[in-house]
Design a protein around this motif. Sequence first.
Motif, PDB file in Angstrom:
ATOM      1  N   LEU A  33       0.906  -1.118   0.033  1.00 37.19           N
ATOM      2  CA  LEU A  33       0.058   0.023  -0.054  1.00 37.19           C
ATOM      3  C   LEU A  33       0.964   1.317   0.028  1.00 37.19           C
ATOM      4  O   LEU A  33       0.676   2.167  -0.648  1.00 37.19           O
ATOM      5  CB  LEU A  33      -1.122   0.076   1.059  1.00 37.19           C
ATOM      6  N   HIS A  34       1.972   1.207   0.660  1.00 40.29           N
ATOM      7  CA  HIS A  34       2.723   2.238   0.894  1.00 40.29           C
ATOM      8  C   HIS A  34       3.436   2.471  -0.547  1.00 40.29           C
ATOM      9  O   HIS A  34       3.627   3.916  -0.986  1.00 40.29           O
ATOM     10  CB  HIS A  34       3.698   2.163   1.896  1.00 40.29           C
ATOM     11  N   ALA A  35       3.899   1.724  -1.075  1.00 37.42           N
ATOM     12  CA  ALA A  35       4.559   1.728  -2.382  1.00 37.42           C
ATOM     13  C   ALA A  35       3.518   2.266  -3.483  1.00 37.42           C
ATOM     14  O   ALA A  35       3.804   2.919  -4.320  1.00 37.42           O
ATOM     15  CB  ALA A  35       5.017   0.294  -2.960  1.00 37.42           C
ATOM     16  N   TRP A  36       2.291   1.809  -3.496  1.00 40.59           N
ATOM     17  CA  TRP A  36       1.276   2.371  -4.328  1.00 40.59           C
ATOM     18  C   TRP A  36       1.093   3.746  -4.223  1.00 40.59           C
ATOM     19  O   TRP A  36       0.870   4.805  -4.896  1.00 40.59           O
ATOM     20  CB  TRP A  36       0.013   1.402  -4.176  1.00 40.59           C
ATOM     21  N   LEU A  37       0.953   4.211  -2.837  1.00 38.53           N
ATOM     22  CA  LEU A  37       0.746   5.565  -2.415  1.00 38.53           C
ATOM     23  C   LEU A  37       1.981   6.342  -2.943  1.00 38.53           C
ATOM     24  O   LEU A  37       1.866   7.626  -3.372  1.00 38.53           O
ATOM     25  CB  LEU A  37       0.581   5.875  -0.846  1.00 38.53           C
ATOM     26  N   THR A  38       3.332   5.965  -3.010  1.00 38.27           N
ATOM     27  CA  THR A  38       4.377   6.845  -3.176  1.00 38.27           C
ATOM     28  C   THR A  38       4.190   6.970  -4.811  1.00 38.27           C
ATOM     29  O   THR A  38       4.610   7.878  -5.260  1.00 38.27           O
ATOM     30  CB  THR A  38       5.496   5.623  -2.952  1.00 38.27           C
ATOM     31  N   PHE A  75       2.978  10.403  -9.438  1.00 34.58           N
ATOM     32  CA  PHE A  75       2.228  10.854 -10.415  1.00 34.58           C
ATOM     33  C   PHE A  75       1.653  12.248 -10.326  1.00 34.58           C
ATOM     34  O   PHE A  75       1.898  13.189 -11.466  1.00 34.58           O
ATOM     35  CB  PHE A  75       0.972   9.961 -10.828  1.00 34.58           C
ATOM     36  N   LEU A  76       1.215  12.648  -9.326  1.00 32.47           N
ATOM     37  CA  LEU A  76       0.861  14.128  -8.941  1.00 32.47           C
ATOM     38  C   LEU A  76       2.018  15.108  -9.150  1.00 32.47           C
ATOM     39  O   LEU A  76       1.756  16.311  -9.677  1.00 32.47           O
ATOM     40  CB  LEU A  76       0.529  14.031  -7.460  1.00 32.47           C
ATOM     41  N   TYR A 112      -1.624  18.658 -17.667  1.00 32.65           N
ATOM     42  CA  TYR A 112      -3.176  18.853 -17.543  1.00 32.65           C
ATOM     43  C   TYR A 112      -3.270  20.395 -17.351  1.00 32.65           C
ATOM     44  O   TYR A 112      -4.354  21.136 -17.928  1.00 32.65           O
ATOM     45  CB  TYR A 112      -3.677  18.161 -16.525  1.00 32.65           C
ATOM     46  N   PHE A 113      -2.645  21.125 -16.473  1.00 28.72           N
ATOM     47  CA  PHE A 113      -2.594  22.747 -16.144  1.00 28.72           C
ATOM     48  C   PHE A 113      -2.170  23.318 -17.156  1.00 28.72           C
ATOM     49  O   PHE A 113      -2.885  24.463 -17.664  1.00 28.72           O
ATOM     50  CB  PHE A 113      -1.673  22.965 -15.092  1.00 28.72           C
ATOM     51  N   ILE A 114      -1.295  22.953 -18.021  1.00 33.07           N
ATOM     52  CA  ILE A 114      -0.844  23.852 -19.393  1.00 33.07           C
ATOM     53  C   ILE A 114      -2.139  23.729 -20.062  1.00 33.07           C
ATOM     54  O   ILE A 114      -2.444  24.733 -20.946  1.00 33.07           O
ATOM     55  CB  ILE A 114       0.326  23.223 -19.926  1.00 33.07           C
ATOM     56  N   ALA A 115      -2.840  22.544 -20.532  1.00 33.36           N
ATOM     57  CA  ALA A 115      -3.995  22.469 -21.369  1.00 33.36           C
ATOM     58  C   ALA A 115      -5.138  23.163 -21.039  1.00 33.36           C
ATOM     59  O   ALA A 115      -5.809  23.885 -21.832  1.00 33.36           O
ATOM     60  CB  ALA A 115      -4.242  21.070 -21.646  1.00 33.36           C
ATOM     61  N   LEU A 162       3.034  12.092  -1.285  1.00 34.41           N
ATOM     62  CA  LEU A 162       1.624  12.602  -1.580  1.00 34.41           C
ATOM     63  C   LEU A 162       1.638  14.151  -0.940  1.00 34.41           C
ATOM     64  O   LEU A 162       0.870  14.976  -1.939  1.00 34.41           O
ATOM     65  CB  LEU A 162       0.916  11.785  -0.547  1.00 34.41           C
ATOM     66  N   VAL A 163       2.432  14.568   0.137  1.00 35.95           N
ATOM     67  CA  VAL A 163       2.463  15.822   0.266  1.00 35.95           C
ATOM     68  C   VAL A 163       2.958  16.680  -0.744  1.00 35.95           C
ATOM     69  O   VAL A 163       2.535  17.711  -1.174  1.00 35.95           O
ATOM     70  CB  VAL A 163       3.178  16.340   1.806  1.00 35.95           C
ATOM     71  N   ALA A 164       4.253  16.088  -1.384  1.00 34.62           N
ATOM     72  CA  ALA A 164       4.908  16.965  -2.475  1.00 34.62           C
ATOM     73  C   ALA A 164       3.941  16.966  -3.694  1.00 34.62           C
ATOM     74  O   ALA A 164       4.172  17.950  -4.305  1.00 34.62           O
ATOM     75  CB  ALA A 164       6.172  16.047  -2.860  1.00 34.62           C
ATOM     76  N   GLY A 165       3.188  15.791  -3.839  1.00 33.63           N
ATOM     77  CA  GLY A 165       2.149  15.927  -5.166  1.00 33.63           C
ATOM     78  C   GLY A 165       1.022  17.273  -4.925  1.00 33.63           C
ATOM     79  O   GLY A 165       0.768  17.882  -5.833  1.00 33.63           O
ATOM     80  N   ILE A 166       0.504  16.945  -3.606  1.00 32.99           N
ATOM     81  CA  ILE A 166      -0.427  18.006  -3.437  1.00 32.99           C
ATOM     82  C   ILE A 166       0.146  19.232  -3.727  1.00 32.99           C
ATOM     83  O   ILE A 166      -0.577  20.261  -4.178  1.00 32.99           O
ATOM     84  CB  ILE A 166      -1.024  17.642  -2.127  1.00 32.99           C
ATOM     85  N   LEU A 167       1.430  19.589  -2.806  1.00 35.24           N
ATOM     86  CA  LEU A 167       1.964  20.964  -3.050  1.00 35.24           C
ATOM     87  C   LEU A 167       2.041  21.567  -4.647  1.00 35.24           C
ATOM     88  O   LEU A 167       1.950  22.403  -4.997  1.00 35.24           O
ATOM     89  CB  LEU A 167       3.127  20.966  -2.234  1.00 35.24           C
ATOM     90  N   ASN A 168       2.678  20.460  -5.259  1.00 33.19           N
ATOM     91  CA  ASN A 168       3.033  20.686  -6.794  1.00 33.19           C
ATOM     92  C   ASN A 168       1.588  21.163  -7.307  1.00 33.19           C
ATOM     93  O   ASN A 168       1.637  22.051  -8.250  1.00 33.19           O
ATOM     94  CB  ASN A 168       3.291  19.435  -7.210  1.00 33.19           C
ATOM     95  N   VAL A 169       0.524  20.413  -7.002  1.00 37.24           N
ATOM     96  CA  VAL A 169      -0.736  20.933  -7.915  1.00 37.24           C
ATOM     97  C   VAL A 169      -1.123  22.217  -7.278  1.00 37.24           C
ATOM     98  O   VAL A 169      -1.541  23.080  -8.037  1.00 37.24           O
ATOM     99  CB  VAL A 169      -1.944  19.766  -7.292  1.00 37.24           C
ATOM    100  N   ALA A 170      -1.141  22.645  -5.931  1.00 37.84           N
ATOM    101  CA  ALA A 170      -1.230  23.972  -5.372  1.00 37.84           C
ATOM    102  C   ALA A 170      -0.530  24.897  -6.048  1.00 37.84           C
ATOM    103  O   ALA A 170      -1.117  25.984  -6.511  1.00 37.84           O
ATOM    104  CB  ALA A 170      -1.342  23.718  -3.890  1.00 37.84           C
TER     105      ALA A 170
END
Length: 237
Positions: free
Chosen positions: A30-35, A40-41, A48-51, A177-185
Amino acid sequence: LYIKNRKPELLKLKGNWNAQYARQMLQPSLHAWLTSLGAFLILRTDTYFIAVITGTDNIPQYHASYQLVSNLWQLAITLGAVSSTFISQAWQAGDTNAVKRITIRNVRIGLSIMATGVAFLSVSGQELMTLWLGSDTFIGYSVLTVFCILLTLQTQRGILVTASRATEDENYALVNLVAGILNVALTWLLIGKLGLLGVSLGTLIAQLLTNSWYGVYRPLRRLKISFIYYFNKVCLG
């Protein structure tokens, strides 16, 4: 068919279900999948943002520039990726000196490849892009420089984390996950003001706040490598 013809005895092996072993595998899986979800994020949401914000016309130019540095990054981390089996064997045998030696060697080689490639791209990136894809395809040295910094740090982190995960240390899901959420924001905040540069900066800042330091701190601690020893061997050695 190949196994049946060449090694038919393999098909005769009968396994036994081990519920306890399956439960032990559940958490690290599960941890590997979340990583991977966090990765991906971080690395796959920019387009997607550029588009949505600037239109799809900018995607090929942005992606091509990233791919130019990404190809170099994939070459730099190759040795670290294929060494994980040997690190795992050395760790299980209690040979921490071998683990340190292999890990330090991989980081030094990886960063040397990145340093050489980045130096070349910093001088001839535009000419290389024009030779590869034609005129009017170069995104600019500002975005290319951000990619170079991002993937150089990612090379160091990737090699160290691969070594750490080879010792059954699967503790990178939360920070990814935190890095991915920060990246999106951050990408959402910066793309309107800075355009494509804002997209790349959003990823870089998110990584600097999370993976770039944790992906060094955690593996060094796990592999029992002191920071001073690492600094001397990698940066000064």
